[in-house]
Write a protein that holds these residues in place. Structure first.
Motif, mmCIF file in Angstrom:
data_model
loop_
_atom_site.group_PDB
_atom_site.id
_atom_site.type_symbol
_atom_site.label_atom_id
_atom_site.label_comp_id
_atom_site.label_asym_id
_atom_site.label_seq_id
_atom_site.Cartn_x
_atom_site.Cartn_y
_atom_site.Cartn_z
ATOM 1 N N CYS A 280 -1.929 0.146 -4.287
ATOM 2 C CA CYS A 280 -1.015 1.114 -4.890
ATOM 3 C C CYS A 280 -0.461 0.539 -6.201
ATOM 4 N N ARG A 282 1.584 1.158 -8.550
ATOM 5 C CA ARG A 282 2.617 2.194 -8.678
ATOM 6 C C ARG A 282 3.039 2.484 -10.113
ATOM 7 N N MET A 309 9.567 4.913 -5.088
ATOM 8 C CA MET A 309 8.516 5.184 -4.115
ATOM 9 C C MET A 309 8.985 6.070 -2.963
ATOM 10 N N ARG A 315 5.519 8.897 -2.159
ATOM 11 C CA ARG A 315 5.354 8.583 -0.742
ATOM 12 C C ARG A 315 4.036 9.147 -0.222
ATOM 13 N N TYR A 317 1.309 9.655 -1.920
ATOM 14 C CA TYR A 317 0.244 8.812 -2.483
ATOM 15 C C TYR A 317 0.090 7.526 -1.691
ATOM 16 N N SER A 318 1.198 6.884 -1.382
ATOM 17 C CA SER A 318 1.165 5.633 -0.627
ATOM 18 C C SER A 318 0.613 5.846 0.776
ATOM 19 N N GLU A 319 1.096 6.860 1.457
ATOM 20 C CA GLU A 319 0.671 7.087 2.838
ATOM 21 C C GLU A 319 -0.785 7.557 2.920
ATOM 22 N N GLY A 334 0.107 -2.930 -0.992
ATOM 23 C CA GLY A 334 1.294 -2.338 -1.590
ATOM 24 C C GLY A 334 1.444 -2.724 -3.043
ATOM 25 N N GLY A 335 2.572 -2.279 -3.618
ATOM 26 C CA GLY A 335 2.751 -2.405 -5.057
ATOM 27 C C GLY A 335 3.608 -3.582 -5.483
ATOM 28 N N GLU A 363 7.136 -0.839 2.697
ATOM 29 C CA GLU A 363 5.684 -0.966 2.649
ATOM 30 C C GLU A 363 5.095 -1.402 3.992
ATOM 31 N N HIS A 368 1.183 -0.845 5.097
ATOM 32 C CA HIS A 368 0.468 -1.653 4.108
ATOM 33 C C HIS A 368 0.102 -3.011 4.693
ATOM 34 N N THR A 371 1.354 -7.081 -0.163
ATOM 35 C CA THR A 371 2.176 -6.605 -1.261
ATOM 36 C C THR A 371 2.057 -7.547 -2.441
#
Length: 542
Positions: A280, A282, A309, A315, A317-319, A334-335, A363, A368, A371
């Motif tokens: 991600c 971000r 986020m 959120r 996008y991350s999930e 993670g970012g 995260e 995730h 990170t």
């Protein structure tokens, strides 16, 4: 041309290659064999790279005309299919904390010694691509891999720990959109991506392969599965030329553009024999959201500090990335935590560390597998959070089957405001970062955050979109205090900035502040948002 370089007979070089950059000692890297290797990559893949860049431009024109990104109909069978990627090598199964930064010798030593699981040596967003920086970075990585890297500065000597105690090295070359102007092949600039990845692999791939350490790459700025497939073809070719087995070079792809978020399955599939995970990215992703939807007045974002986020579109996008990766057996990284330790203010430092801890808890709880941090001082905090919630090496068994993300979820704008402080901070970050970048520094601490090209791009793109909002059909924007967001407001901010910056002792790039202001002023007044700040700025380097 330096005296040393003049000693190399020109006849030894491919007649079609011209190296215009000059740095002492570069001949040890840019040997005739290395240059022939790079020229071969250029000749084999430059037409395909240009075709992919043209496809980007055509798609952006459609977005500018009102279209929105969508999941592809022609690849629905890939998203529905039951397939997985090749399992990660042992060295990359636990990536809970990765540190990233530029490739100068001191950073390389400190990052490899940092205690992080992995170090992403970054030729892209945190490196200003001066010829000296690029060659020094390649030299530093080559020396680190051979175990010979030592750096002395300010009376201190920096040495590497034993290889078993070092972070695993992952290299990020520059993106497909960038050229390397110091290397011409048949009269044309070489792809920066092929130069960075090709030169690194030429000198280091066999040594890394012998130690089961790759080579490993992070691939940036991809926008489609076809761009991923092009990388696959390039890496196949590199392996064949160097006598490496297929799949020896393993990659992680940064999902840092809005179009790529709609093709995560497809990107994994295109690289399924060598991909380890997705990340991600971000900050670049926020920039890409602004750039992709730059002419959609209903999707303008508030100031950067409010685009966190936890916003629904981020959120989602991350999930979706976690769900997609784990379904396919890939890591979901993670970012970046952009905070840096604040040494002279205990309360402010505690607050910064609390923000990092909360972000990393979000995260790891979401699923995730690891990170990023930008500073060694944050490694312990990130590791503590991940160790507490992720006892195993990763969370591939967390399938996140509860996640249901539609196209509208990835495009949902977020509510918020533009404050005077937020507007002026965008101006200051742009100018300070750009001045430092032009001066050769691509990783700049500003107000206790580590800024790189991605964060500067957010600030620059937001300024353009806010200032051009009336012509986009949205009317005039206002700050939360009622002040119009117009070019007069920008001009006042720019006029006030030089005096304030010159009052700060030791400010990176202070000599180029006026040049940075002029460039930002031209970019914000331009009728069309420039695709990347670094494209016009690059022409001013060296």
């Amino acid at each position: 041309m330096s005296a040393v370089l003049n000693q190399i007979p020109q006849a030894e070089f491919d007649a079609g290659i011209d190296v215009t950059g000059r740095v002492q000692g570069q001949q040890a890297l840019l040997t005739p064999a290395a240059l022939a290797f790079l020229a071969g990559l250029h000749r084999a893949f430059e037409p395909a790279r240009q075709a992919r860049l043209a496809a980007r431009q055509a798609r952006q024109q459609a977005f500018d005309a009102g279209a929105l990104p969508q999941f592809r109909a022609d690849t629905a069978h890939l998203r529905a299919g039951d397939w997985t990627v090749t399992p990660a090598p042992a060295a990359l199964r636990d990536r809970r904390v990765e540190i990233t930064g530029p490739v100068d010798p001191k950073m390389v030593i400190n990052a490899l010694n940092s205690g992080a699981n992995c170090y992403m040596a970054d030729f892209e967003d945190s490196t200003s691509p001066t010829w000296a920086n690029l060659i020094t970075g390649q030299q530093a990585l080559r020396a680190a891999i051979s175990g010979d890297l030592v750096h002395e500065a300010n009376g201190k000597r920096y040495e590497l720990r034993p290889q078993a105690e070092q972070a695993v090295l992952i290299v990020r070359p520059r993106g497909w959109h960038l050229d390397e102007k110091h290397v011409l092949v048949d009269g044309r600039r070489m792809s920066a991506a092929l130069f960075d990845a090709g030169l690194f692999c030429f000198h280091n791939a066999k040594a890394l392969a012998e130690r089961d350490r790759g080579p490993y790459l992070y691939l940036p700025k991809l926008e489609s599965m076809e761009e991923a497939a092009l990388w696959g073809q390039v890496l196949d070719d590199i392996e064949a030329r160097l006598g490496l087995p297929h799949g020896q070079i393993r990659v992680t792809v940064l999902i840092e553009t809005l179009p790529a978020a709609f093709e995560m399955d497809e990107i994994l599939y295109a690289l399924k024999d060598r991909i380890v995970g997705l990340n991600c990215g971000r900050w670049d992703y926020i920039f890409s959201y602004i750039k992709t939807l730059r002419r959609h007045p209903d999707r303008v974002l508030p100031e950067r500090g409010q685009v966190t986020m936890t916003q629904p579109f981020l959120r989602a996008y991350s999930e979706l990335l976690i769900q997609t990766c784990h379904r396919r057996g890939a890591h979901a990284m993670g970012g970046m935590a952009a905070q840096i330790p604040i040494r002279d203010d205990a309360a402010a430092n505690a607050a910064a560390l609390a923000r990092v801890r909360a972000d990393k808890l979000r995260e790891v709880t979401a699923g995730h597998d690891g990170t990023w941090v930008a500073h060694p001082g944050l490694i312990a905090v990130a590791r503590e959070v991940f160790d507490a919630r992720m006892p195993g090496p990763n969370q591939l068994d967390n399938r996140r089957e509860d996640v249901h993300v539609e196209a509208a979820d990835l495009l949902q704008p977020c509510l918020g405001t533009i404050t005077r402080a937020g507007f002026e901070n965008n101006v200051e970050v742009c100018v300070r970062y750009l001045a430092a970048w032009l001066d050769g520094n691509g990783c700049v601490p500003i107000h206790h955050l580590m800024e790189d090209a991605a964060t500067a791009e957010i600030a620059r793109a937001q300024l353009w979109q806010w200032l051009h909002f009336p012509e986009l059909g949205g009317g005039l924007l206002h700050l939360d205090d009622g002040t119009p967001v117009d070019f007069a407001l920008l001009e006042r901010a720019l006029i006030a900035l030089p005096g304030r910056l010159r009052a700060e002792p030791g400010l990176p790039g202070i000599a180029r502040v006026s040049e940075a202001i002029g460039l930002l002023d031209r970019l914000t007044h331009a009728e069309t948002l420039a695709p990347f700040l670094t494209l016009p700025a690059y022409e001013r380097l060296d």
